[in-house]
Design a protein around this motif. Sequence first.
Motif, PDB file in Angstrom:
ATOM      1  N   VAL A 106       0.854  -1.204   0.000  1.00  0.00           N
ATOM      2  CA  VAL A 106       0.000   0.000   0.000  1.00  0.00           C
ATOM      3  C   VAL A 106       0.882   1.245   0.000  1.00  0.00           C
ATOM      4  N   HIS A 107       1.912   1.227   0.837  1.00  0.00           N
ATOM      5  CA  HIS A 107       2.823   2.376   0.907  1.00  0.00           C
ATOM      6  C   HIS A 107       3.453   2.653  -0.462  1.00  0.00           C
ATOM      7  N   MET A 108       3.934   1.594  -1.115  1.00  0.00           N
ATOM      8  CA  MET A 108       4.578   1.771  -2.414  1.00  0.00           C
ATOM      9  C   MET A 108       3.576   2.275  -3.458  1.00  0.00           C
ATOM     10  N   ALA A 109       2.337   1.797  -3.365  1.00  0.00           N
ATOM     11  CA  ALA A 109       1.303   2.262  -4.292  1.00  0.00           C
ATOM     12  C   ALA A 109       1.023   3.748  -4.078  1.00  0.00           C
ATOM     13  N   ARG A 110       0.983   4.155  -2.807  1.00  0.00           N
ATOM     14  CA  ARG A 110       0.769   5.571  -2.498  1.00  0.00           C
ATOM     15  C   ARG A 110       1.921   6.413  -3.019  1.00  0.00           C
ATOM     16  N   MET A 111       3.151   5.881  -2.853  1.00  0.00           N
ATOM     17  CA  MET A 111       4.337   6.597  -3.342  1.00  0.00           C
ATOM     18  C   MET A 111       4.275   6.781  -4.855  1.00  0.00           C
TER      19      MET A 111
END
Length: 164
Positions: A106-111
């Motif tokens: 999720v974090h990488m997708a947000r990034m």
Amino acid sequence: MVRATTFDDVTVIATESLSKRFPRVTALDRLSLDIGPGVTGLVGSNGAGKSTLIKILLGLSPATEGRAAVLGLDVATEGAAIRERVGYMPEHDCLPPDVSATEFVVHMARMSGLPPTAARERTADTLRHVGLYEERYRPIGGYSTGMKQRVKLAQALVHDPRLV
Ligand SMILES: Nc1ncnc2c1ncn2[C@@H]1O[C@H](COP(=O)(O)OP(=O)(O)OP(=O)(O)O)[C@@H](O)[C@H]1O
Ligand SMILES: [Mg+2]
């Protein structure tokens, strides 16, 4: 600009006389290539320059001479835009041990610019796609090597990149 001369709808990666020289070795020597859509393999013996080429194409390492474009974007000046559009699975581990696969992806997708809801939905789909199920809520530090590979692959796919 490379875009003006060599990039068109069917060119995904273009390089022109691309060189990378280190003090003791020339890793790339005037490489010119055009890669179109589809699957392309990059094959070469150890030290041939594959990783060096990929770092240049991602805009992470400057070429000594020549130029290159990925998806029509100049690697020398548009690295951030390239990395938004490309999915990259690094060979070495780069995973935080104390968060779950779900939290990390999720974090990488947000990034990569996905809004929160889309990031959560895409993460669930992508982790299912790479074959991580119940384990996705456990800390990554407790994963096997193959499970970590799957997490790395998921983060490379989660933002629906044009090029992996
Ligand atoms: N940061 C660096 N400083 C000095 N030399 C480097 C550096 N990075 C790569 N090289 C050299 O450039 C050459 C190409 O290395 P590269 O890592 O691109 O090879 P590779 O094709 O990815 O090999 P492998 O199959 O082993 O991963 C090698 O001779 C290597 O020693
Ligand atoms: Mg390599």
